[in-house]
Scaffold this motif. Structure first.
Motif, mmCIF file in Angstrom:
data_model
loop_
_atom_site.group_PDB
_atom_site.id
_atom_site.type_symbol
_atom_site.label_atom_id
_atom_site.label_comp_id
_atom_site.label_asym_id
_atom_site.label_seq_id
_atom_site.Cartn_x
_atom_site.Cartn_y
_atom_site.Cartn_z
ATOM 1 N N SER A 174 0.829 -1.184 -0.004
ATOM 2 C CA SER A 174 -0.009 0.190 0.110
ATOM 3 C C SER A 174 0.783 1.225 0.040
ATOM 4 O O SER A 174 1.673 1.383 1.023
ATOM 5 C CB SER A 174 -0.918 -0.177 1.088
ATOM 6 O OG SER A 174 -1.699 1.296 1.412
ATOM 7 N N PRO A 175 0.710 2.133 -0.974
ATOM 8 C CA PRO A 175 1.864 3.193 -1.144
ATOM 9 C C PRO A 175 1.649 4.328 -0.041
ATOM 10 O O PRO A 175 2.568 4.991 0.312
ATOM 11 C CB PRO A 175 1.482 3.850 -2.467
ATOM 12 C CG PRO A 175 0.305 3.101 -3.162
ATOM 13 C CD PRO A 175 -0.232 2.038 -2.136
ATOM 14 N N ASP A 176 0.488 4.309 0.321
ATOM 15 C CA ASP A 176 -0.024 5.344 1.501
ATOM 16 C C ASP A 176 0.948 5.169 2.885
ATOM 17 O O ASP A 176 1.411 6.184 3.354
ATOM 18 C CB ASP A 176 -1.483 5.447 2.038
ATOM 19 C CG ASP A 176 -2.413 6.151 0.755
ATOM 20 O OD1 ASP A 176 -1.695 6.799 -0.075
ATOM 21 O OD2 ASP A 176 -3.607 5.902 0.922
ATOM 22 N N ILE A 177 1.476 3.996 3.286
ATOM 23 C CA ILE A 177 2.278 3.667 4.320
ATOM 24 C C ILE A 177 3.308 4.189 4.094
ATOM 25 O O ILE A 177 4.235 4.729 4.888
ATOM 26 C CB ILE A 177 2.186 2.096 4.591
ATOM 27 C CG1 ILE A 177 0.887 1.575 4.922
ATOM 28 C CG2 ILE A 177 3.389 1.623 5.600
ATOM 29 C CD1 ILE A 177 0.825 -0.107 4.810
ATOM 30 N N PHE A 178 3.846 4.404 2.649
ATOM 31 C CA PHE A 178 5.426 5.029 2.630
ATOM 32 C C PHE A 178 5.296 6.388 2.224
ATOM 33 O O PHE A 178 6.512 6.981 1.846
ATOM 34 C CB PHE A 178 6.042 4.022 1.513
ATOM 35 C CG PHE A 178 6.276 2.584 1.930
ATOM 36 C CD1 PHE A 178 7.092 2.412 3.099
ATOM 37 C CD2 PHE A 178 5.142 1.848 1.719
ATOM 38 C CE1 PHE A 178 7.186 1.031 3.507
ATOM 39 C CE2 PHE A 178 5.380 0.420 2.104
ATOM 40 C CZ PHE A 178 6.238 -0.089 2.948
ATOM 41 N N LYS A 179 4.052 7.112 2.176
ATOM 42 C CA LYS A 179 4.193 8.455 1.788
ATOM 43 C C LYS A 179 5.216 9.302 2.614
ATOM 44 O O LYS A 179 5.322 9.058 3.749
ATOM 45 C CB LYS A 179 2.707 9.194 2.257
ATOM 46 C CG LYS A 179 2.594 10.453 1.655
ATOM 47 C CD LYS A 179 1.078 10.766 1.861
ATOM 48 C CE LYS A 179 0.803 11.989 1.209
ATOM 49 N NZ LYS A 179 -0.381 12.639 1.553
ATOM 50 N N GLY A 180 6.006 10.153 2.013
ATOM 51 C CA GLY A 180 6.872 10.795 2.423
ATOM 52 C C GLY A 180 8.408 10.313 2.998
ATOM 53 O O GLY A 180 9.405 10.878 3.344
ATOM 54 N N VAL A 181 8.433 9.037 2.658
ATOM 55 C CA VAL A 181 9.759 8.475 2.740
ATOM 56 C C VAL A 181 10.563 8.632 1.643
ATOM 57 O O VAL A 181 10.354 8.303 0.629
ATOM 58 C CB VAL A 181 9.474 6.755 2.977
ATOM 59 C CG1 VAL A 181 10.861 6.102 3.242
ATOM 60 C CG2 VAL A 181 8.520 6.625 4.349
ATOM 61 N N ILE A 182 11.734 9.035 1.874
ATOM 62 C CA ILE A 182 12.744 9.209 0.830
ATOM 63 C C ILE A 182 13.316 7.798 0.447
ATOM 64 O O ILE A 182 13.575 7.332 1.142
ATOM 65 C CB ILE A 182 14.057 10.335 1.291
ATOM 66 C CG1 ILE A 182 13.504 11.555 1.918
ATOM 67 C CG2 ILE A 182 15.164 10.222 0.481
ATOM 68 C CD1 ILE A 182 14.379 12.404 2.526
ATOM 69 N N GLY A 183 12.992 7.792 -0.842
ATOM 70 C CA GLY A 183 13.498 6.368 -1.522
ATOM 71 C C GLY A 183 12.401 5.571 -1.646
ATOM 72 O O GLY A 183 12.651 4.440 -2.238
#
Length: 193
Positions: A174-183
């Motif tokens: 799920s892309p939302d879990i990683f929102k704002g993570v560099i890389g």
């Protein structure tokens, strides 16, 4: 008796406290503790959270202030409680502004960094997060990772914590879990097995 470096000290004063000082210390601890509980109830769950580096700094400050009040030669409970109240108020104000302003959020917080994607260590992000390979392996062991093929991602969080996301059965991410993570884009480009 002399301490190292030639500092004289009376062993009795060094090891023991005068009985007359015990009651004021006890009362100070109780008063400040009650004040701290009241401020925590007013401040809410975030009072001792580690959601950001700022929160962690506030938590350390609160502990230092508490210790300073209790250990002071002439403790001022009122001054200590006012100081704690100001620290809690600043934390609430900053949290509220961060919640309402993306620009302020960016200014106040570091970004999380993807330091491992699958079994591939992201050396550039590890350097920027100042995490060594030994630190990474310790966090993997702590998260009960037994093999590199279990790893989906490892993230250096803004709080200094390291999140290890792993499983034996990955269906979708799920892309939302990683929102704002560099890389994060490196995770989406990873070939699916």
């Amino acid at each position: 008796m002399d301490l190292p470096m030639g500092l004289p000290v009376d062993l009795k004063d060094w090891l023991f406290v005068e009985p007359a000082k015990v009651l004021p210390i006890f009362i100070t601890v109780i008063c400040v503790y009650i004040g701290l509980i009241a401020l925590t109830r007013i401040g809410g769950i975030r009072s001792f959270s580690k959601m950001s580096g700022f929160d962690f700094a506030v938590t350390v400050s609160i502990g230092s202030i508490f210790a300073g009040i209790v250990m002071a030669e002439d403790p001022s409970v009122g001054q200590g409680l006012i100081t704690l109240t100001i620290v809690f108020a600043v934390q609430l104000i900053v949290a509220t502004i961060r919640q309402r302003s993306n620009r302020f959020e960016t200014l106040m917080s570091n970004k999380a960094r993807m330091i491992m994607v699958g079994d591939a260590i992201q050396h550039d992000q590890m350097r920027k997060a100042k995490i060594s390979r030994e630190d990474l392996y310790a966090k993997l062991r702590e998260a009960n990772v037994f093999h590199f093929n279990q790893i989906i991602a490892v993230i250096a969080e803004t709080t200094g914590d390291v999140s290890v996301i792993h499983t034996n059965n990955v269906k979708d991410i799920s892309p939302d879990i990683f929102k704002g993570v560099i890389g994060y884009e490196r995770l989406t480009q990873r070939p699916k097995s």
